[in-house]
Write a protein that holds these residues in place. Structure first.
Motif, PDB file in Angstrom:
ATOM      1  N   THR A 173       9.817  -0.729 -11.784  1.00  0.00           N
ATOM      2  CA  THR A 173      10.953  -0.844 -10.890  1.00  0.00           C
ATOM      3  C   THR A 173      11.500   0.481 -10.387  1.00  0.00           C
ATOM      4  N   LEU A 194       3.669  -2.681   1.451  1.00  0.00           N
ATOM      5  CA  LEU A 194       4.059  -4.095   1.370  1.00  0.00           C
ATOM      6  C   LEU A 194       3.724  -4.676   0.005  1.00  0.00           C
ATOM      7  N   VAL A 212       6.372  -3.638  -2.701  1.00  0.00           N
ATOM      8  CA  VAL A 212       7.769  -4.120  -2.659  1.00  0.00           C
ATOM      9  C   VAL A 212       8.061  -5.151  -3.748  1.00  0.00           C
ATOM     10  N   PRO A 213       7.245  -6.235  -3.882  1.00  0.00           N
ATOM     11  CA  PRO A 213       7.558  -7.212  -4.932  1.00  0.00           C
ATOM     12  C   PRO A 213       7.495  -6.622  -6.345  1.00  0.00           C
ATOM     13  N   LEU A 214       6.759  -5.531  -6.513  1.00  0.00           N
ATOM     14  CA  LEU A 214       6.684  -4.884  -7.832  1.00  0.00           C
ATOM     15  C   LEU A 214       7.833  -3.899  -8.032  1.00  0.00           C
ATOM     16  N   GLY A 215       8.701  -3.791  -7.051  1.00  0.00           N
ATOM     17  CA  GLY A 215       9.851  -2.895  -7.173  1.00  0.00           C
ATOM     18  C   GLY A 215       9.492  -1.430  -6.984  1.00  0.00           C
ATOM     19  N   LEU A 216       8.306  -1.154  -6.433  1.00  0.00           N
ATOM     20  CA  LEU A 216       7.867   0.228  -6.245  1.00  0.00           C
ATOM     21  C   LEU A 216       8.298   0.738  -4.880  1.00  0.00           C
ATOM     22  N   HIS A 217       8.668   2.005  -4.831  1.00  0.00           N
ATOM     23  CA  HIS A 217       9.066   2.621  -3.568  1.00  0.00           C
ATOM     24  C   HIS A 217       8.007   3.621  -3.126  1.00  0.00           C
ATOM     25  N   VAL A 218       7.953   3.856  -1.827  1.00  0.00           N
ATOM     26  CA  VAL A 218       6.930   4.758  -1.284  1.00  0.00           C
ATOM     27  C   VAL A 218       7.555   5.802  -0.373  1.00  0.00           C
ATOM     28  N   LEU A 241       8.484   1.022   6.198  1.00  0.00           N
ATOM     29  CA  LEU A 241       8.493   0.543   4.803  1.00  0.00           C
ATOM     30  C   LEU A 241       8.813   1.622   3.787  1.00  0.00           C
ATOM     31  N   GLU A 279      -2.496  -4.558  -3.722  1.00  0.00           N
ATOM     32  CA  GLU A 279      -1.748  -4.673  -4.969  1.00  0.00           C
ATOM     33  C   GLU A 279      -2.536  -4.067  -6.126  1.00  0.00           C
ATOM     34  N   ARG A 314      -1.258  -1.263  -8.491  1.00  0.00           N
ATOM     35  CA  ARG A 314      -1.188  -1.488  -9.939  1.00  0.00           C
ATOM     36  C   ARG A 314      -1.957  -0.392 -10.677  1.00  0.00           C
TER      37      ARG A 314
END
Lengths: 375, 375
Positions: free
Chosen positions: A11, A29, A32-38, A52, A295, A299
């Motif tokens: 997160t 994209l 985002v659901p994994l709470g990761l920022h770029v 994004l 993803e 990951r």
């Protein structure tokens, strides 16, 4: 850092991405659901991925900019293989860089790439280094015709290469490409072009997607079908053995793509080239696989467990090149999924893609034909 | 604007969304591949959706702010049903608002909602309006016990309601809730709770997802399974007839959710309530349906063709409430898909969800159990 799991929860990580094109967009994209920022670094303002995450606009060679880019990042990854190795090395002083820079070095130079595969006993086309016209003559004697003369660096989408069919072609090819490091490659008579996407985590776990059949026109990928029709399990096993050998040899982290020729004789698979990144031929994984290539790349580099690479039925990807079809007509197609990159139309430019899914191959092929009729 | 297809291509539309929570976040994510842009209005800074579009921070009641929000938008939609009707009406003067504000009016007041369904001959629990203690006495005589006394407005997640089991409960219930518009509802003896998600396009086309089985605890949704186990096709047909009647009566555009009780006698389905928006019980559609509820809502309001609502195998959603489980353990589960909302942990708060898929129901139920053991 390799092999360790970050103490931070997913997160709160910030991932730096070199390049903010469509691949960066789809990586972001997936994060985002994994709470990761770029955070992106790309010389072109308002790139497809810029909406994004923060985009730092500027050159990959500017050390001050690189320091600003790296500040506060948990790791850096990239969406294209022509990241200058000096850039990767400089960033690696501040922050982990995945895939490892050694993969860039091997992927950027067709000669280094061929030698890398050769060392792993992975078959490639016959090849010879060509720096001078004399080298070319010797190489032609060894390799014979037809052959392909290529620049060692910065070739993509069929650019920087000339096919030599007869001795008369040689002079013109040399006139076009001579004066830079070249490679002569023997022509591989292939049945079809395939690719395999493989992923390796920071803990060394690996997984492969099913072989993909790719169709090019004018050197640009037009269509990918997964799994490759009439796929022999032995062929899949062979491709996976190539991929895992390459991943392990490089201490790789992330998604690696290997482009292959399927031939009628042994060995049944010849490596064409590799890309140390997510790949256009894997875009169908967003809808067609349990976990997308994007993803799984995220990951892997973030030190999270890999997701399943199993197919969900049958899937194909059709590139939208040069200009867009009628969006409404595409969306009205059964099981069609539209992905636009928000790039201005231009001849030969990839503006988006359509993924189409089906529960069986005949239905998939029908749906591909219907979509290709619109494109 | 209803019924027309926008002249603009999808690539250049800007959609305003009232509310920037997790639903707004997932709506925005669904819009990115379609080239759609979003702007949020939400009083809470740095809301879960804010990283995916511009967020205007401020009150839904501020006309100046609403004008600034609406400027340049192609349409407005919302992620919660308690949008003030005055806000919706004010925005509708500038820009199309979908779903239509009449749906808000019906969904915000439990009495109006029950009467709406009654007019469409869609069964609900027996009900009576309660404004005074005398009304309550009359209502209890008609409806009997057990019954549920509810505020007409602003109830959610089990808040604003008291179950009356015996006459002695009445005084305390009145002390808790009296003095505001109330409704007394007969208690429906139900086998299980279900929901149906339906979508209607600007051209009037409709589609329904399969019935979903929902499990609540402490008034909060914990788990959804789709399709609802042992789903009788007649039950699905009945739910679809309710949903399409409601959609057409409202001239609806977008996703509508109807919560239902399945009973042992006829009619087999009783409407509990509706939500004029995408819904927590439909989050599994991201991985489990051909087109997600979020993409279909976006397609509908943008005037694009609806996508298929067909299932892709079997799917379930498990909410992450209050605090997060070990992320690594969740991601290591087969076919598990993690969705974090990036909200601070707090008792009873929805922080994320996990979707899990399978090719058959027994495998799905095993996988649900394994994930619930982590949560």
């Amino acid at each position: 850092m390799s092999g360790t799991i970050p103490a931070k929860k997913g997160t709160s990580m910030i991932i730096g991405i070199l390049g903010a094109g469509q691949l960066g967009r789809m990586l972001a994209l997936a994060g985002v659901p994994l709470g990761l920022h770029v955070r992106f670094l790309d010389p072109t303002p308002n790139s497809p991925a810029a909406r994004l995450g923060e985009q730092i606009v500027g050159s990959y060679d500017d050390p001050e900019l690189l320091a600003r880019f790296a500040a506060g990042l948990d790791l850096v990854t990239y969406e294209f293989e022509n990241v200058p190795t000096a850039t990767a090395a400089l960033l690696a002083e501040h922050v982990p860089v995945f895939p490892p820079p050694i993969a860039l070095a091997n992927a950027q130079d067709r000669l280094a790439e061929k030698r890398f595969f050769q060392q792993l006993a992975i078959p490639t086309a016959p090849f010879a280094a060509v720096d001078t016209q004399a080298d070319l003559d010797v190489a032609l004697d060894i390799i014979g015709l037809p052959a392909v003369l290529k620049t060692r660096r910065l070739g993509y989408d069929g650019k920087g290469q000339v096919v030599l069919r007869q001795r008369e072609d040689v002079e013109q090819a040399w006139a076009m490409l001579g004066g830079q490091p070249l490679i002569l490659e023997g022509f591989v008579p292939f049945v079809r072009e395939l690719s395999i996407l493989a992923v390796r985590g920071r803990d060394g776990a690996t997984a492969c997607y099913p072989l993909i059949e790719n169709t090019h026109r004018d050197g640009i990928l037009r269509r990918s079908v997964a799994p490759a029709p009439e796929l022999d399990p032995q062929l899949q096993a062979l491709a996976e053995s190539y991929a895992t050998r390459a991943l392990d040899a490089l201490g790789y982290v992330g998604v690696l793509t290997i482009e292959l020729f399927q031939t009628e004789q042994q060995p049944a698979l010849i490596v064409n080239e590799m890309a140390p990144r997510v790949h256009n031929s894997g875009h169908w994984t967003i809808e067609g696989a349990e976990t997308s290539q994007f993803e799984n790349h995220i990951r892997a580099v973030a030190g999270l467990p890999l997701g399943s690479t199993a197919m969900r039925g049958y899937a194909a990807m059709i590139n939208l090149i040069g200009d867009l079809p009628a969006i409404q007509a595409v969306l009205a197609m059964p099981a069609a999924h539209l992905h636009l990159y928000e790039k201005a139309p231009r001849t030969g430019r990839k503006l988006g893609h359509v993924t189409v899914c089906a529960d069986d191959m005949p239905t998939l092929l029908e749906r591909i034909a219907a979509i290709e009729a619109l494109v």
